[in-house]
Motif scaffolding. Structure first.
Motif, PDB file in Angstrom:
ATOM      1  N   ARG A 172       0.946  -1.063   0.092  1.00  0.00           N
ATOM      2  CA  ARG A 172       0.044  -0.082   0.147  1.00  0.00           C
ATOM      3  C   ARG A 172       0.858   1.235   0.153  1.00  0.00           C
ATOM      4  N   ASP A 173       0.762   2.040  -1.224  1.00  0.00           N
ATOM      5  CA  ASP A 173       1.813   3.078  -1.185  1.00  0.00           C
ATOM      6  C   ASP A 173       1.209   4.285  -0.308  1.00  0.00           C
ATOM      7  N   LYS A 174       1.784   4.571   0.482  1.00  0.00           N
ATOM      8  CA  LYS A 174       1.274   5.749   1.435  1.00  0.00           C
ATOM      9  C   LYS A 174       1.780   7.089   0.943  1.00  0.00           C
ATOM     10  N   GLY A 175       2.441   7.307  -0.260  1.00  0.00           N
ATOM     11  CA  GLY A 175       2.741   8.554  -0.680  1.00  0.00           C
ATOM     12  C   GLY A 175       4.276   8.877  -0.385  1.00  0.00           C
ATOM     13  N   ILE A 176       4.724   9.993  -0.732  1.00  0.00           N
ATOM     14  CA  ILE A 176       5.972  10.177  -0.577  1.00  0.00           C
ATOM     15  C   ILE A 176       6.237  11.697   0.064  1.00  0.00           C
ATOM     16  N   MET A 177       7.418  12.200   0.842  1.00  0.00           N
ATOM     17  CA  MET A 177       7.265  13.219   1.616  1.00  0.00           C
ATOM     18  C   MET A 177       9.056  13.494   1.512  1.00  0.00           C
ATOM     19  N   ALA A 178       9.328  14.786   1.627  1.00  0.00           N
ATOM     20  CA  ALA A 178      10.438  14.984   1.987  1.00  0.00           C
ATOM     21  C   ALA A 178      10.722  16.546   2.179  1.00  0.00           C
ATOM     22  N   THR A 179      11.630  16.726   3.429  1.00  0.00           N
ATOM     23  CA  THR A 179      11.846  17.981   3.723  1.00  0.00           C
ATOM     24  C   THR A 179      13.040  18.783   2.845  1.00  0.00           C
ATOM     25  N   ILE A 180      12.602  20.014   2.640  1.00  0.00           N
ATOM     26  CA  ILE A 180      13.779  20.606   1.688  1.00  0.00           C
ATOM     27  C   ILE A 180      14.435  21.724   2.622  1.00  0.00           C
ATOM     28  N   GLY A 181      13.722  22.041   3.691  1.00  0.00           N
ATOM     29  CA  GLY A 181      14.625  22.891   4.650  1.00  0.00           C
ATOM     30  C   GLY A 181      13.648  23.463   5.774  1.00  0.00           C
ATOM     31  N   ARG A 182      14.204  24.438   6.508  1.00  0.00           N
ATOM     32  CA  ARG A 182      13.248  24.919   7.338  1.00  0.00           C
ATOM     33  C   ARG A 182      12.216  25.688   7.175  1.00  0.00           C
ATOM     34  N   ASN A 183      11.003  24.984   7.531  1.00  0.00           N
ATOM     35  CA  ASN A 183       9.531  25.480   6.955  1.00  0.00           C
ATOM     36  C   ASN A 183       9.311  25.050   5.669  1.00  0.00           C
ATOM     37  N   ALA A 196       8.711  21.995   2.815  1.00  0.00           N
ATOM     38  CA  ALA A 196       8.760  20.372   2.644  1.00  0.00           C
ATOM     39  C   ALA A 196       7.703  20.290   1.194  1.00  0.00           C
ATOM     40  N   VAL A 197       7.677  18.895   0.745  1.00  0.00           N
ATOM     41  CA  VAL A 197       7.024  18.594  -0.368  1.00  0.00           C
ATOM     42  C   VAL A 197       6.184  17.302  -0.027  1.00  0.00           C
ATOM     43  N   ALA A 198       4.957  17.077  -0.280  1.00  0.00           N
ATOM     44  CA  ALA A 198       4.270  15.651  -0.032  1.00  0.00           C
ATOM     45  C   ALA A 198       3.151  15.356  -1.297  1.00  0.00           C
ATOM     46  N   GLN A 199       3.307  14.343  -1.383  1.00  0.00           N
ATOM     47  CA  GLN A 199       2.197  13.674  -2.351  1.00  0.00           C
ATOM     48  C   GLN A 199       1.581  12.542  -1.854  1.00  0.00           C
TER      49      GLN A 199
END
Length: 100
Positions: free
Chosen positions: A16-27, A29-32
Protein backbone atom coordinates in the motif's frame (compact mmCIF):
# COMPACT_ATOMS: atom_id res chain seq x y z
CA UNK A 1 5.31 -17.92 7.91
CA UNK A 2 3.20 -18.55 11.00
CA UNK A 3 0.22 -19.55 8.86
CA UNK A 4 2.37 -21.99 6.88
CA UNK A 5 3.76 -23.51 10.08
CA UNK A 6 0.19 -24.04 11.26
CA UNK A 7 -0.66 -25.76 7.95
CA UNK A 8 -2.75 -22.89 6.56
CA UNK A 9 -2.41 -21.16 3.22
CA UNK A 10 -0.26 -17.98 3.26
CA UNK A 11 -1.94 -14.62 2.75
CA UNK A 12 -0.56 -12.79 -0.30
CA UNK A 13 1.47 -9.66 0.39
CA UNK A 14 -0.23 -6.42 -0.65
CA UNK A 15 1.81 -3.22 -0.90
CA UNK A 16 0.00 0.00 0.00
CA UNK A 17 1.69 3.16 -1.21
CA UNK A 18 1.32 5.79 1.50
CA UNK A 19 2.81 8.54 -0.66
CA UNK A 20 6.10 10.39 -0.61
CA UNK A 21 7.35 13.23 1.55
CA UNK A 22 10.61 15.13 1.83
CA UNK A 23 11.77 18.10 3.83
CA UNK A 24 13.65 20.64 1.78
CA UNK A 25 14.63 22.99 4.57
CA UNK A 26 13.33 24.98 7.48
CA UNK A 27 9.53 25.38 7.07
CA UNK A 28 9.70 23.85 3.60
CA UNK A 29 8.73 20.39 2.40
CA UNK A 30 6.93 18.58 -0.40
CA UNK A 31 4.38 15.81 -0.03
CA UNK A 32 2.26 13.77 -2.38
CA UNK A 33 -0.41 11.41 -1.06
CA UNK A 34 -2.56 10.13 -3.89
CA UNK A 35 -3.69 13.18 -5.85
CA UNK A 36 -3.08 15.51 -2.91
CA UNK A 37 0.08 17.59 -3.35
CA UNK A 38 1.41 19.85 -0.63
CA UNK A 39 4.43 22.12 -0.65
CA UNK A 40 6.06 24.83 1.41
CA UNK A 41 4.99 25.38 5.00
CA UNK A 42 1.82 23.27 4.65
CA UNK A 43 3.89 20.35 3.32
CA UNK A 44 6.33 20.78 6.20
CA UNK A 45 3.54 20.66 8.81
CA UNK A 46 2.09 17.59 7.08
CA UNK A 47 5.54 15.95 7.17
CA UNK A 48 5.80 16.63 10.91
CA UNK A 49 2.29 15.36 11.60
CA UNK A 50 2.69 12.14 9.61
CA UNK A 51 6.03 11.31 11.20
CA UNK A 52 4.70 11.95 14.69
CA UNK A 53 1.65 9.80 13.94
CA UNK A 54 3.77 6.77 13.02
CA UNK A 55 5.99 6.98 16.13
CA UNK A 56 4.89 4.32 18.60
CA UNK A 57 3.93 5.43 22.10
CA UNK A 58 2.78 8.76 23.47
CA UNK A 59 5.99 9.20 25.48
CA UNK A 60 8.15 8.67 22.38
CA UNK A 61 6.04 11.20 20.44
CA UNK A 62 6.47 13.77 23.19
CA UNK A 63 10.24 13.22 23.32
CA UNK A 64 10.58 13.52 19.54
CA UNK A 65 8.35 16.60 19.40
CA UNK A 66 10.32 18.24 22.23
CA UNK A 67 13.59 17.53 20.39
CA UNK A 68 12.21 18.96 17.16
CA UNK A 69 10.92 22.02 19.02
CA UNK A 70 14.30 22.56 20.68
CA UNK A 71 16.12 22.32 17.35
CA UNK A 72 13.56 24.57 15.64
CA UNK A 73 13.62 27.35 18.23
CA UNK A 74 17.38 27.36 18.81
CA UNK A 75 18.34 26.49 15.25
CA UNK A 76 20.45 23.76 16.80
CA UNK A 77 21.23 21.17 14.15
CA UNK A 78 23.92 18.70 15.06
CA UNK A 79 26.28 17.97 12.21
CA UNK A 80 25.70 14.49 10.83
CA UNK A 81 28.79 14.18 8.70
CA UNK A 82 31.30 11.39 8.93
CA UNK A 83 34.49 12.08 7.08
CA UNK A 84 37.94 10.56 6.98
CA UNK A 85 40.89 12.94 7.03
CA UNK A 86 43.03 12.79 3.92
CA UNK A 87 46.78 12.89 4.15
CA UNK A 88 49.01 14.33 1.49
CA UNK A 89 51.86 11.96 2.23
CA UNK A 90 52.77 9.86 -0.75
CA UNK A 91 55.20 7.03 -0.03
CA UNK A 92 58.36 7.48 -2.08
CA UNK A 93 59.75 3.99 -1.58
CA UNK A 94 58.62 0.73 -0.04
CA UNK A 95 59.89 0.27 3.46
CA UNK A 96 60.68 -3.18 4.75
CA UNK A 97 59.75 -3.90 8.31
CA UNK A 98 61.32 -6.42 10.67
CA UNK A 99 61.09 -10.02 9.48
CA UNK A 100 60.43 -9.15 5.85
Amino acid sequence: IRRQLEGEAPVPFVYRDKGIMATIGRNNAVAQVGRLRLKGFVGWVAWLAVHLYFILGVRNRIVVLAGWGWNYLLRDRPIRLIARARTREVPTKLQKGPGR
